[in-house]
Design a protein around this motif. Sequence first.
Motif, PDB file in Angstrom:
ATOM      1  N   PRO A   5       0.826  -1.202   0.000  1.00  0.00           N
ATOM      2  CA  PRO A   5       0.000   0.000   0.000  1.00  0.00           C
ATOM      3  C   PRO A   5       0.870   1.265   0.000  1.00  0.00           C
ATOM      4  O   PRO A   5       2.021   1.255   0.469  1.00  0.00           O
ATOM      5  CB  PRO A   5      -0.809  -0.076   1.269  1.00  0.00           C
ATOM      6  N   PRO A   6       0.412   2.360  -0.522  1.00  0.00           N
ATOM      7  CA  PRO A   6       1.201   3.582  -0.608  1.00  0.00           C
ATOM      8  C   PRO A   6       1.669   4.089   0.761  1.00  0.00           C
ATOM      9  O   PRO A   6       2.782   4.648   0.878  1.00  0.00           O
ATOM     10  CB  PRO A   6       0.276   4.593  -1.230  1.00  0.00           C
ATOM     11  N   LEU A   7       0.915   3.893   1.782  1.00  0.00           N
ATOM     12  CA  LEU A   7       1.316   4.373   3.114  1.00  0.00           C
ATOM     13  C   LEU A   7       2.571   3.617   3.563  1.00  0.00           C
ATOM     14  O   LEU A   7       3.523   4.206   4.112  1.00  0.00           O
ATOM     15  CB  LEU A   7       0.169   4.173   4.107  1.00  0.00           C
ATOM     16  N   GLN A   8       2.582   2.359   3.325  1.00  0.00           N
ATOM     17  CA  GLN A   8       3.737   1.552   3.701  1.00  0.00           C
ATOM     18  C   GLN A   8       4.951   1.976   2.872  1.00  0.00           C
ATOM     19  O   GLN A   8       6.078   2.009   3.382  1.00  0.00           O
ATOM     20  CB  GLN A   8       3.411   0.072   3.418  1.00  0.00           C
ATOM     21  N   ARG A  10       5.510   4.944   1.629  1.00  0.00           N
ATOM     22  CA  ARG A  10       5.971   6.250   2.140  1.00  0.00           C
ATOM     23  C   ARG A  10       6.722   6.045   3.462  1.00  0.00           C
ATOM     24  O   ARG A  10       7.761   6.670   3.678  1.00  0.00           O
ATOM     25  CB  ARG A  10       4.771   7.173   2.382  1.00  0.00           C
ATOM     26  N   GLU A  11       6.255   5.198   4.316  1.00  0.00           N
ATOM     27  CA  GLU A  11       6.921   4.939   5.594  1.00  0.00           C
ATOM     28  C   GLU A  11       8.285   4.287   5.338  1.00  0.00           C
ATOM     29  O   GLU A  11       9.283   4.624   5.975  1.00  0.00           O
ATOM     30  CB  GLU A  11       6.078   4.034   6.487  1.00  0.00           C
ATOM     31  N   ASN A  13      10.033   4.570   2.567  1.00  0.00           N
ATOM     32  CA  ASN A  13      10.905   5.594   1.977  1.00  0.00           C
ATOM     33  C   ASN A  13      11.414   6.558   3.056  1.00  0.00           C
ATOM     34  O   ASN A  13      12.596   6.935   3.056  1.00  0.00           O
ATOM     35  CB  ASN A  13      10.157   6.377   0.910  1.00  0.00           C
TER      36      ASN A  13
END
Length: 169
Positions: A5-8, A10-11, A13
């Motif tokens: 998922p994008p949140l993961q 971003r985290e 990164n």
Amino acid sequence: MSAPPPLQIREANAHLVAVHRRAAELEARLDAAERTVRSQAERLAHHDEQLRAALDELGRAKDREIAALQEQLLTSEATVHSLQAAVRQRDKLIRQLQPRAELLQDICRQRPPLAGLLAALAEAERLGPLPASDPGHPLSGAPSLLLANSTEEEGDRDHLQPAVFGTTV
């Protein structure tokens, strides 16, 4: 497999950026520490070099001072030997002159009586000889008052000679 998922992402990164930042920070601190260590090592090496040079100079100064003291010792020993030889020679001279000094002291002790005797002899010379026996002289019947240069113990008084005063001493 499905995409995270994008949140993961971003985290992840953000976590990777933090790890890279931390790695860059640690590398910078390591570089600074290495520079500090190198700088300290260079200063210690330079200081060590200075201390070795100072120690070498102290060693040379010590060697020069020892050489000078040895030279002074040799000179002093030569002077001592020379003075000892002079003392021995003077002692020998003193031993040679000691009998003469004792003789001179004896002569000096006998000088006052000798001076008195010489004065008496001079007075006798000044008085001159006794007058010849004169039959009209009041002492003409008295025995002759001649001084003799022999003693009464010699027996016969016929060979007595009259004393003649003079400065034959």
